[in-house]
Write a protein that holds these residues in place. Structure first.
Motif, mmCIF file in Angstrom:
data_model
loop_
_atom_site.group_PDB
_atom_site.id
_atom_site.type_symbol
_atom_site.label_atom_id
_atom_site.label_comp_id
_atom_site.label_asym_id
_atom_site.label_seq_id
_atom_site.Cartn_x
_atom_site.Cartn_y
_atom_site.Cartn_z
ATOM 1 N N TYR A 183 -0.525 8.568 12.817
ATOM 2 C CA TYR A 183 0.434 8.182 11.786
ATOM 3 C C TYR A 183 -0.193 7.142 10.861
ATOM 4 N N SER A 184 0.193 7.173 9.606
ATOM 5 C CA SER A 184 -0.264 6.147 8.672
ATOM 6 C C SER A 184 0.643 4.927 8.774
ATOM 7 N N ALA A 185 0.120 3.787 8.383
ATOM 8 C CA ALA A 185 0.864 2.527 8.434
ATOM 9 C C ALA A 185 0.814 1.870 7.057
ATOM 10 N N LEU A 186 1.988 1.622 6.473
ATOM 11 C CA LEU A 186 2.057 0.933 5.189
ATOM 12 C C LEU A 186 1.698 -0.530 5.393
ATOM 13 N N MET A 187 0.679 -0.998 4.663
ATOM 14 C CA MET A 187 0.178 -2.346 4.859
ATOM 15 C C MET A 187 0.412 -3.263 3.651
ATOM 16 N N ALA A 188 0.419 -2.708 2.457
ATOM 17 C CA ALA A 188 0.543 -3.542 1.255
ATOM 18 C C ALA A 188 0.741 -2.614 0.066
ATOM 19 N N GLU A 189 0.761 -3.195 -1.101
ATOM 20 C CA GLU A 189 0.780 -2.428 -2.341
ATOM 21 C C GLU A 189 -0.043 -3.192 -3.369
ATOM 22 N N LEU A 190 -0.558 -2.494 -4.361
ATOM 23 C CA LEU A 190 -1.340 -3.183 -5.372
ATOM 24 C C LEU A 190 -0.484 -4.232 -6.054
ATOM 25 N N PRO A 191 -0.980 -5.451 -6.200
ATOM 26 C CA PRO A 191 -0.156 -6.510 -6.789
ATOM 27 C C PRO A 191 -0.111 -6.434 -8.309
ATOM 28 N N ALA A 192 1.017 -6.807 -8.858
ATOM 29 C CA ALA A 192 1.129 -7.115 -10.292
ATOM 30 C C ALA A 192 0.676 -6.004 -11.214
ATOM 31 N N LEU A 193 1.033 -4.756 -10.899
ATOM 32 C CA LEU A 193 0.748 -3.676 -11.844
ATOM 33 C C LEU A 193 1.633 -3.833 -13.077
ATOM 34 N N VAL A 194 1.039 -3.743 -14.250
ATOM 35 C CA VAL A 194 1.822 -3.785 -15.484
ATOM 36 C C VAL A 194 2.749 -2.576 -15.514
ATOM 37 N N GLN A 195 4.014 -2.819 -15.813
ATOM 38 C CA GLN A 195 5.005 -1.754 -15.841
ATOM 39 C C GLN A 195 5.198 -1.226 -17.261
ATOM 40 N N PRO A 196 5.453 0.078 -17.410
ATOM 41 C CA PRO A 196 5.668 0.630 -18.749
ATOM 42 C C PRO A 196 6.966 0.106 -19.342
ATOM 43 N N PRO A 197 7.052 0.044 -20.659
ATOM 44 C CA PRO A 197 8.290 -0.428 -21.286
ATOM 45 C C PRO A 197 9.420 0.579 -21.100
ATOM 46 N N GLY A 198 10.631 0.088 -21.175
ATOM 47 C CA GLY A 198 11.787 0.974 -21.146
ATOM 48 C C GLY A 198 12.450 1.110 -19.801
ATOM 49 N N GLY A 199 11.951 0.393 -18.790
ATOM 50 C CA GLY A 199 12.593 0.458 -17.478
ATOM 51 C C GLY A 199 12.238 1.730 -16.741
ATOM 52 N N GLY A 200 13.169 2.223 -15.949
ATOM 53 C CA GLY A 200 12.900 3.382 -15.107
ATOM 54 C C GLY A 200 12.313 2.949 -13.783
ATOM 55 N N HIS A 201 11.898 3.924 -12.987
ATOM 56 C CA HIS A 201 11.362 3.626 -11.667
ATOM 57 C C HIS A 201 10.044 2.866 -11.804
ATOM 58 N N PRO A 202 9.886 1.743 -11.120
ATOM 59 C CA PRO A 202 8.638 0.984 -11.258
ATOM 60 C C PRO A 202 7.449 1.758 -10.708
ATOM 61 N N LEU A 203 6.309 1.579 -11.364
ATOM 62 C CA LEU A 203 5.061 2.161 -10.876
ATOM 63 C C LEU A 203 4.532 1.325 -9.714
ATOM 64 N N ASP A 204 3.966 1.996 -8.740
ATOM 65 C CA ASP A 204 3.474 1.298 -7.567
ATOM 66 C C ASP A 204 2.371 2.134 -6.930
ATOM 67 N N VAL A 205 1.461 1.468 -6.257
ATOM 68 C CA VAL A 205 0.435 2.142 -5.446
ATOM 69 C C VAL A 205 0.489 1.522 -4.061
ATOM 70 N N LEU A 206 0.855 2.319 -3.071
ATOM 71 C CA LEU A 206 0.959 1.849 -1.697
ATOM 72 C C LEU A 206 -0.417 1.881 -1.033
ATOM 73 N N ILE A 207 -0.710 0.874 -0.251
ATOM 74 C CA ILE A 207 -1.966 0.797 0.500
ATOM 75 C C ILE A 207 -1.640 1.041 1.966
ATOM 76 N N CYS A 208 -2.162 2.123 2.511
ATOM 77 C CA CYS A 208 -1.845 2.515 3.890
ATOM 78 C C CYS A 208 -3.117 2.672 4.717
ATOM 79 N N PHE A 209 -3.006 2.278 5.982
ATOM 80 C CA PHE A 209 -4.087 2.501 6.929
ATOM 81 C C PHE A 209 -3.827 3.802 7.674
ATOM 82 N N LYS A 210 -4.899 4.579 7.881
ATOM 83 C CA LYS A 210 -4.801 5.771 8.708
ATOM 84 C C LYS A 210 -6.146 6.031 9.369
ATOM 85 N N ALA A 211 -6.135 6.089 10.702
ATOM 86 C CA ALA A 211 -7.353 6.433 11.426
ATOM 87 C C ALA A 211 -7.692 7.892 11.159
#
Length: 223
Positions: A183-211
């Motif tokens: 199973y993968s494990a969520l460990m963090a996400e990229l910090p402080a990504l600039v978000q596009p104007p106009g709102g909507g769902h925020p952009l994110d990149v999840l950092i996961c560990f997986k053997a």
């Protein structure tokens, strides 16, 4: 950390660029572009080397760091476009539209070995966190996806902060529950990504560990 890299010096017109890549492929690490959620999935080696690469990028203002993640083993989870990763200081002025031409010139690299300074990285990351809640804070990660590549543009301090996220994921990911079963494990996400104007769902990149398999060969630290 000691990093083995491959260095290139391609030219475009009158300009010479310095580009580095990891010497060996991050075989079990992959990245899917955020749309709006991206996924960076890696084993201990991949996440640890990414920590070193972000630390190196933090103090290399005139260098482009290219991590060809599509060359590794295809991941068995996640959705979206598999992409490579490029890190560059925002002051360098690299445009994503320039990248396909530069990438075609990466043919005759020379070996390069560098060492990162984890104590300095930690100090600069702490300085970034101290400024994070100020109203005038603008030290963020600008980003773009183009030509099968996810670009991150930032400063010394925000790259240093990101390096600590990957170091945490590499160090503590193998200790998480369920990873011995694949199973993968969520460990963090990229910090402080600039978000596009106009709102909507925020952009994110999840950092996961997986053997990586076979999981019977993977042992959690201390076992």
């Amino acid at each position: 950390m000691r990093l083995r890299l491959r260095q290139f010096r391609p030219r475009t017109g009158p300009h010479q660029h310095r580009i580095v890549q990891p010497w060996a492929t991050l075989r079990h690490t992959s990245l899917r572009a955020p749309d709006p959620i991206g996924l960076l999935l890696g084993d201990h080696d991949g996440l640890n080397r990414l920590a070193g690469l972000f630390s190196f990028a933090a103090y290399s203002r005139h260098t482009i760091v290219h991590v060809p993640l599509r060359d590794g083993v295809p991941p068995d989870e996640g959705r979206g476009e598999p992409v490579d990763l490029v890190l560059a200081h925002h002051t360098l002025g690299l445009r994503p539209s320039q990248w396909p031409e530069l990438r075609q010139k990466l043919r005759h690299g020379t070996p390069l070995t560098v060492r990162t300074d984890e104590a300095r990285t930690a100090r600069d990351a702490a300085r970034w966190r101290e400024r994070w809640e100020r109203a005038d804070f603008r030290d963020e990660l600008r980003h773009a996806t183009h030509a099968g590549t996810f670009f991150l543009f930032g400063s010394r301090d925000v790259f240093a902060e990101t390096a600590t996220y990957f170091a945490h994921a590499a160090g503590w990911g193998p200790r998480q529950k369920g990873v011995v079963k694949g199973y993968s494990a969520l460990m963090a996400e990229l910090p402080a990504l600039v978000q596009p104007p106009g709102g909507g769902h925020p952009l994110d990149v999840l950092i996961c560990f997986k053997a990586y398999p076979p999981y019977a060969h993977f042992k959690r630290p201390g076992h």
